[in-house]
Design a protein around this motif. Structure first.
Motif, PDB file in Angstrom:
ATOM      1  N   VAL A  24      55.008  61.088   8.124  1.00 44.85           N
ATOM      2  CA  VAL A  24      54.274  59.824   8.079  1.00 44.85           C
ATOM      3  C   VAL A  24      55.291  58.688   8.020  1.00 44.85           C
ATOM      4  O   VAL A  24      56.336  58.814   7.373  1.00 44.85           O
ATOM      5  N   VAL A  25      54.997  57.589   8.693  1.00 46.59           N
ATOM      6  CA  VAL A  25      55.866  56.413   8.636  1.00 46.59           C
ATOM      7  C   VAL A  25      55.263  55.405   7.660  1.00 46.59           C
ATOM      8  O   VAL A  25      54.103  55.025   7.785  1.00 46.59           O
ATOM      9  N   LYS A  26      56.076  54.989   6.719  1.00 49.86           N
ATOM     10  CA  LYS A  26      55.657  53.977   5.747  1.00 49.86           C
ATOM     11  C   LYS A  26      56.301  52.646   6.114  1.00 49.86           C
ATOM     12  O   LYS A  26      57.511  52.546   6.249  1.00 49.86           O
TER      13      LYS A  26
ATOM     14  N   LEU B 190      51.800  49.995   4.747  1.00 47.34           N
ATOM     15  CA  LEU B 190      51.050  50.524   5.875  1.00 47.34           C
ATOM     16  C   LEU B 190      51.553  51.926   6.164  1.00 47.34           C
ATOM     17  O   LEU B 190      52.764  52.129   6.338  1.00 47.34           O
ATOM     18  N   TYR B 191      50.643  52.898   6.205  1.00 46.42           N
ATOM     19  CA  TYR B 191      51.015  54.294   6.461  1.00 46.42           C
ATOM     20  C   TYR B 191      50.536  54.699   7.850  1.00 46.42           C
ATOM     21  O   TYR B 191      49.326  54.683   8.133  1.00 46.42           O
ATOM     22  N   LEU B 192      51.475  55.042   8.720  1.00 46.17           N
ATOM     23  CA  LEU B 192      51.155  55.469  10.076  1.00 46.17           C
ATOM     24  C   LEU B 192      51.150  56.988  10.120  1.00 46.17           C
ATOM     25  O   LEU B 192      52.151  57.629   9.786  1.00 46.17           O
ATOM     26  N   GLY B 193      50.012  57.556  10.513  1.00 46.81           N
ATOM     27  CA  GLY B 193      49.894  59.010  10.546  1.00 46.81           C
ATOM     28  C   GLY B 193      48.918  59.531   9.510  1.00 46.81           C
ATOM     29  O   GLY B 193      48.869  60.730   9.240  1.00 46.81           O
TER      30      GLY B 193
ATOM     31  N   PHE C 148      45.800  52.727   6.071  1.00 46.66           N
ATOM     32  CA  PHE C 148      46.125  53.922   6.847  1.00 46.66           C
ATOM     33  C   PHE C 148      45.815  53.652   8.314  1.00 46.66           C
ATOM     34  O   PHE C 148      44.783  53.062   8.648  1.00 46.66           O
ATOM     35  N   LEU C 149      46.698  54.100   9.209  1.00 49.90           N
ATOM     36  CA  LEU C 149      46.448  54.023  10.641  1.00 49.90           C
ATOM     37  C   LEU C 149      46.801  55.360  11.280  1.00 49.90           C
ATOM     38  O   LEU C 149      47.817  55.971  10.959  1.00 49.90           O
ATOM     39  N   SER C 150      45.986  55.776  12.205  1.00 50.89           N
ATOM     40  CA  SER C 150      46.176  57.058  12.874  1.00 50.89           C
ATOM     41  C   SER C 150      47.405  57.043  13.774  1.00 50.89           C
ATOM     42  O   SER C 150      47.783  56.004  14.325  1.00 50.89           O
ATOM     43  N   GLY C 151      47.997  58.207  13.930  1.00 48.53           N
ATOM     44  CA  GLY C 151      49.113  58.354  14.854  1.00 48.53           C
ATOM     45  C   GLY C 151      48.781  59.329  15.965  1.00 48.53           C
ATOM     46  O   GLY C 151      49.672  59.815  16.668  1.00 48.53           O
TER      47      GLY C 151
ATOM     48  N   ILE D  90      60.546  57.146   7.100  1.00 41.10           N
ATOM     49  CA  ILE D  90      59.771  58.350   7.396  1.00 41.10           C
ATOM     50  C   ILE D  90      59.593  59.128   6.099  1.00 41.10           C
ATOM     51  O   ILE D  90      60.563  59.432   5.406  1.00 41.10           O
ATOM     52  N   VAL D  91      58.336  59.424   5.783  1.00 44.72           N
ATOM     53  CA  VAL D  91      58.003  60.152   4.568  1.00 44.72           C
ATOM     54  C   VAL D  91      57.459  61.514   4.967  1.00 44.72           C
ATOM     55  O   VAL D  91      56.505  61.605   5.751  1.00 44.72           O
ATOM     56  N   ASP D  92      58.064  62.563   4.478  1.00 42.30           N
ATOM     57  CA  ASP D  92      57.637  63.913   4.830  1.00 42.30           C
ATOM     58  C   ASP D  92      56.509  64.394   3.914  1.00 42.30           C
ATOM     59  O   ASP D  92      56.665  64.474   2.702  1.00 42.30           O
ATOM     60  N   GLY D  93      55.368  64.678   4.524  1.00 38.55           N
ATOM     61  CA  GLY D  93      54.260  65.281   3.800  1.00 38.55           C
ATOM     62  C   GLY D  93      53.893  66.565   4.509  1.00 38.55           C
ATOM     63  O   GLY D  93      54.766  67.320   4.939  1.00 38.55           O
ATOM     64  N   THR D  94      52.613  66.838   4.669  1.00 43.41           N
ATOM     65  CA  THR D  94      52.200  67.983   5.476  1.00 43.41           C
ATOM     66  C   THR D  94      52.560  67.746   6.936  1.00 43.41           C
ATOM     67  O   THR D  94      52.686  68.684   7.716  1.00 43.41           O
TER      68      THR D  94
END
Length: 219
Positions: free
Chosen positions: A93-95, A45-48, A18-21, A86-90
């Motif tokens: 997030v970019v995968k 890697l998940y950005l955000g 995980f990495l912060s955005g 781009i993955v929509d969550g709350t």
């Protein structure tokens, strides 16, 4: 009808980071993590997403996934071609999905990294030293494994030779035609012709004692 909530991994692992955005621009660990995944078992890697798993959302720069793709390719050697979505969550997030590479991958500043667990239970990207992988590198280059990461891209023989020369010259600072010929199982004349062709293009530069060095010192 309510939109179904996207489920993300609960925590970081050898194949998840995980990495912060929150800050603008590209997080400095993006490329390091891509290289670490490439040289280990691959990963996502998940950005955000914060280190504790809290979804905060990717920033505007990260959400431009085409430019992110180019940023990663331009800052890895050989270029790593990732999958970005781009993955929509709350919050969006970019995968970034990374395959395990058949070649040793480096950051553009020459650092080779791999993914390892830390004593505190977290995971990080740690240096690979040249002598650790020299035998593996020679075996891979003889088999032209560099080509396999370029799915659907026409890579010429000259481009493969160039990638191999960059690797070998990068480790020792220079390469001679005899070593290049030995690794590639080609004649000295063929090796010299390839190196001379690179010199004509301004890539390699001949120096004393029959050695050749990377003209731009990029690796």
């Amino acid at each position: 009808m309510a939109k179904e909530k996207t489920m993300f991994p609960a925590k970081e692992t050898m194949t998840v980071e995980f990495l912060s955005g929150r800050a603008p621009g590209y997080h400095p660990r993006i490329v390091d993590t891509v290289v670490g995944f490439s040289n280990t078992e691959g990963g996502d890697l998940y950005l955000g997403i914060e280190r504790d798993g809290t979804v905060t959302g990717a920033n505007e720069d990260q959400l431009d996934i085409r430019r992110l793709y180019i940023h990663i390719a331009e800052n890895t050697w050989p270029p790593v071609l990732v999958k970005t979505e781009i993955v929509d969550g709350t919050a969006p997030v970019v995968k970034v999905s990374v395959k395990k590479s058949p070649c040793i991958i480096a950051v553009s500043d020459s650092r080779m990294l791999r993914r390892l667990p830390c004593a505190d239970g977290t995971y990080g990207n740690f240096p690979i030293f040249p002598m650790e992988v020299m035998d593996q590198l020679i075996i891979q280059t003889k088999a032209y494994d560099c080509v396999h990461m370029y799915d659907g891209v026409d890579i010429t023989e000259d481009a493969v030779y160039y990638a191999i020369v960059k690797f070998l010259a990068g480790y020792g600072g220079s390469i001679c035609k005899e070593d290049f010929a030995s690794v590639m199982k080609i004649s000295r004349e063929k090796a010299e012709s390839i190196l001379e062709g690179m010199a004509d293009k301004g890539i390699m530069k001949p120096v004393r004692n029959g050695a050749w060095v990377d003209y731009f010192s990029m690796f």
